[in-house]
Design an enzyme around this catalytic site. Sequence first.
Site, PDB file in Angstrom:
ATOM      1  N   GLU A 116       0.985  -1.115  -0.229  1.00  0.00           N
ATOM      2  CA  GLU A 116       0.005  -0.185   0.015  1.00  0.00           C
ATOM      3  C   GLU A 116       0.853   1.128   0.098  1.00  0.00           C
ATOM      4  O   GLU A 116       0.649   2.188  -0.721  1.00  0.00           O
ATOM      5  CB  GLU A 116      -1.047  -0.035   1.284  1.00  0.00           C
ATOM      6  CG  GLU A 116      -2.101  -0.966   1.033  1.00  0.00           C
ATOM      7  CD  GLU A 116      -2.931  -1.404   2.294  1.00  0.00           C
ATOM      8  OE1 GLU A 116      -3.944  -1.205   2.197  1.00  0.00           O
ATOM      9  OE2 GLU A 116      -2.391  -1.830   3.305  1.00  0.00           O
ATOM     10  N   GLU A 136      -4.338  -9.427   3.522  1.00  0.00           N
ATOM     11  CA  GLU A 136      -5.105  -9.275   4.519  1.00  0.00           C
ATOM     12  C   GLU A 136      -6.469 -10.136   4.727  1.00  0.00           C
ATOM     13  O   GLU A 136      -6.914 -10.590   5.912  1.00  0.00           O
ATOM     14  CB  GLU A 136      -5.654  -7.780   4.712  1.00  0.00           C
ATOM     15  CG  GLU A 136      -4.477  -6.714   4.978  1.00  0.00           C
ATOM     16  CD  GLU A 136      -3.754  -6.180   3.738  1.00  0.00           C
ATOM     17  OE1 GLU A 136      -3.152  -5.108   3.926  1.00  0.00           O
ATOM     18  OE2 GLU A 136      -3.667  -7.012   2.714  1.00  0.00           O
TER      19      GLU A 136
END
Length: 262
Positions: A116, A136
Amino acid sequence: MTDERPILTSRDGAVGLITINRPTTLNALDVPTLLELERALGELESDDGVHVIVVTGAGERAFVAGGDIADLDSRQGLAHYLDFAEVVHRVFRRFETCDKPTIAAVNGWALGGGTELVLSLDIRIAADTAKFGLPEINLGLFPGAGGTQRILRQIPPCRARELVFTGDQFTAAEAVAWGLVNRAVPKADLMAEAMATAQKIAAKSPLILKLTKRTLRHGAEMPLGASLAYEQAMIGLVLDSQDAHEGCRAFLEKRKAAFTGQ
């Protein structure tokens, strides 16, 4: 690197270097580290002598291996929203909207928050051994630091959805093939390649780099008609600068331009 500080900064001419320095945790991001990262960015961004910012990780194994899972497990929704999520979104957006070009030098694992962060930087150069991923979903979560939104805008949506839904890791070569990373180089050459790219960009006019980055960033968020009108206005603004005319004259006079940032 073994310095106690979670974030280190240094200068090489007009290039600023930020090193995420938590190698014992694979440079995992927690709130104190993110706040130090924000401080370091602000310091380099406000330094007129810095034209380009490079970001890398300390140690041999990781760029950023993600967030602190035990810390995430200790949180409830509202507290997480107001604390960690608020901070990480603000910090990554600060990198994305920074007026100075940014370069990721991805030296190892870039998982979860590491990917990210990469998605928030302008240019990405990776060691050929680097690994990326948004894992995730395997923890009953989803990428919550801008990952779901930025990756959809940077690679084909079907590929982005597969990566988010499966949590699969992918290699530097795959990242290059998908257009997520500019290039992959031997790990031993990574910092030299990143710094050479940074120095090449840093030799340009810092004012024109700033206005160019704003044109690219804001234009990407507009419909085409509006973005073209915005570009037209910005290039007119550029031609009011001394550096634009210095560059043109240097070309005509067959000499190297001496940009001043004016």
